[in-house]
Design an enzyme around this catalytic site. Structure first.
Site, PDB file in Angstrom:
ATOM      1  N   HIS A  97      45.228  64.484  81.458  1.00  0.00           N
ATOM      2  CA  HIS A  97      44.516  64.392  80.180  1.00  0.00           C
ATOM      3  C   HIS A  97      44.804  63.100  79.425  1.00  0.00           C
ATOM      4  O   HIS A  97      44.582  63.024  78.216  1.00  0.00           O
ATOM      5  CB  HIS A  97      44.833  65.626  79.317  1.00  0.00           C
ATOM      6  CG  HIS A  97      44.251  66.891  79.870  1.00  0.00           C
ATOM      7  ND1 HIS A  97      44.608  68.152  79.435  1.00  0.00           N
ATOM      8  CD2 HIS A  97      43.310  67.096  80.833  1.00  0.00           C
ATOM      9  CE1 HIS A  97      43.923  69.071  80.120  1.00  0.00           C
ATOM     10  NE2 HIS A  97      43.147  68.443  80.979  1.00  0.00           N
ATOM     11  N   CYS A 137      32.381  42.644  67.494  1.00  0.00           N
ATOM     12  CA  CYS A 137      31.258  43.602  67.527  1.00  0.00           C
ATOM     13  C   CYS A 137      31.540  44.900  66.769  1.00  0.00           C
ATOM     14  O   CYS A 137      30.664  45.745  66.648  1.00  0.00           O
ATOM     15  CB  CYS A 137      30.887  43.914  68.975  1.00  0.00           C
ATOM     16  SG  CYS A 137      32.138  44.896  69.824  1.00  0.00           S
ATOM     17  N   THR A 195      51.496  76.633  80.357  1.00  0.00           N
ATOM     18  CA  THR A 195      50.072  76.405  80.091  1.00  0.00           C
ATOM     19  C   THR A 195      49.362  77.745  79.934  1.00  0.00           C
ATOM     20  O   THR A 195      49.691  78.714  80.612  1.00  0.00           O
ATOM     21  CB  THR A 195      49.385  75.565  81.193  1.00  0.00           C
ATOM     22  OG1 THR A 195      47.999  75.392  80.852  1.00  0.00           O
ATOM     23  CG2 THR A 195      49.490  76.190  82.575  1.00  0.00           C
ATOM     24  N   SER A 196      48.350  77.756  79.034  1.00  0.00           N
ATOM     25  CA  SER A 196      47.566  78.978  78.832  1.00  0.00           C
ATOM     26  C   SER A 196      46.594  79.184  79.984  1.00  0.00           C
ATOM     27  O   SER A 196      46.046  80.269  80.145  1.00  0.00           O
ATOM     28  CB  SER A 196      46.794  78.885  77.509  1.00  0.00           C
ATOM     29  OG  SER A 196      45.941  77.752  77.547  1.00  0.00           O
TER      30      SER A 196
END
Ligand code: OAD
Length: 268
Positions: free
Chosen positions: A137, A171, A209-210
């Protein structure tokens, strides 16, 4: 009435740790034998909040559509930039916990055995010593342009004019944090490396982690279909518990040192 119940519960927990240690023992020294997938719970004991834990999770307090999507950034770039600036400060101030260190020591002791894949955007695995962790990620501490520069391919984010967010002086293209937002593709090389590690391993260890976010969560089923044992470490239920052969109900910092047969814990 209560005591025997408690004792039975404790015995069950101890037995599962022993069974889990046997799984780890079996893959030590085997090239690519252990794939570890980590999520936000891995860093919780370092003081970095998770996303989906009730009350303390970031998504319990903030709207991911506003803070973790390109549309949200375009709608209010300063708010999103400032929110990530706070998270960056917290990540820099945090220290790797005993779980991160146990993984790093395991990798040093058994070179080639561990493939570490993380959904986390902090750098705590890297600072503990797992510098080759696959980052699905992205990297909270890195900047990149919101859009690729149409004029120069090598336009460096270092050249941005300071601001909230910093922008290209020519820019106006703003910088954005180098994390993957909702609706975006994962970095293809990282995803490919993670898939290969999941397919090759004999043991898939899933920590903190879920299992709610894909394609990361799909790595667990992939490993299992390829014949790997699946072991989950999490103090609470996750969406991928059904994929596991064994679940250890505990936190990363408490469970990983004994699970990984860490000498500094076992004294052997
Ligand atoms: P979540 O917040 O969805 O889940 C955190 C998990 O960690 C939960 O299952 C908790 O029970 C568990 N947990 C909490 N404390 C723990 C501890 N001390 N030790 C071990 N486990 C613990 O986090 P992720 O699954 O990582 O995406 O979320 C996946 C992705 O969703 C994140 O990478 C993020 C988010 O939106 C991006 O940033 C792109």
């Amino acid at each position: 009435m209560r005591r025997p119940l408690r004792r039975r519960h404790l015995n069950a927990a101890v037995q599962s740790l022993a069974a889990a240690q046997a799984l780890v023992r079996a893959v030590r020294g085997r090239p690519g034998g252990l794939c570890v997938l980590t999520g936000a719970g891995m860093s919780a004991e370092s003081g970095i909040p998770t996303f989906r834990d009730a009350l303390t999770g970031l998504w319990a307090r903030f709207d991911p559509a506003e803070l973790a999507s390109e549309d949200g950034f375009r709608a209010d770039p300063q708010r999103v930039w400032d929110w990530y600036a706070e998270r960056r400060e917290a990540a820099r101030a945090a220290e790797p916990n005993a779980g991160h260190h146990a993984l790093a020591r395991f990798a040093r002791r058994w070179p080639g055995t561990l493939a570490l894949v993380t959904q986390n955007v902090d750098d705590l695995h890297q600072r503990a010593g797992n510098t080759d962790a696959v980052r699905l990620h992205g990297d909270l501490l890195a900047d990149r342009w919101l859009q690729a520069c149409p004029r120069r391919r090598d336009c460096s984010p270092d050249a941005a004019v300071p601001g909230r967010p910093p922008r290209c002086g020519e820019c106006g293209n703003p910088l954005r944090p180098g994390v993957v937002w909702f609706g975006e593709e994962l970095p293809p090389q990282a995803l490919e490396a993670a898939r290969q590690a999941a397919e090759a391993c004999a043991l898939m260890l899933v920590v903190g982690t879920s299992g709610a976010v894909w394609p990361a969560a799909g790595l667990v089923g992939l490993a299992r279909r390829r014949g790997a044992q699946v072991l989950i470490v999490n103090p609470a239920a996750s969406e991928i518990d059904d994929e596991a052969h064994l679940v250890l109900r505990g936190t990363a910092a408490r469970m990983l040192p004994p699970l990984l047969l860490d000498d500094t814990v076992l004294g052997s």
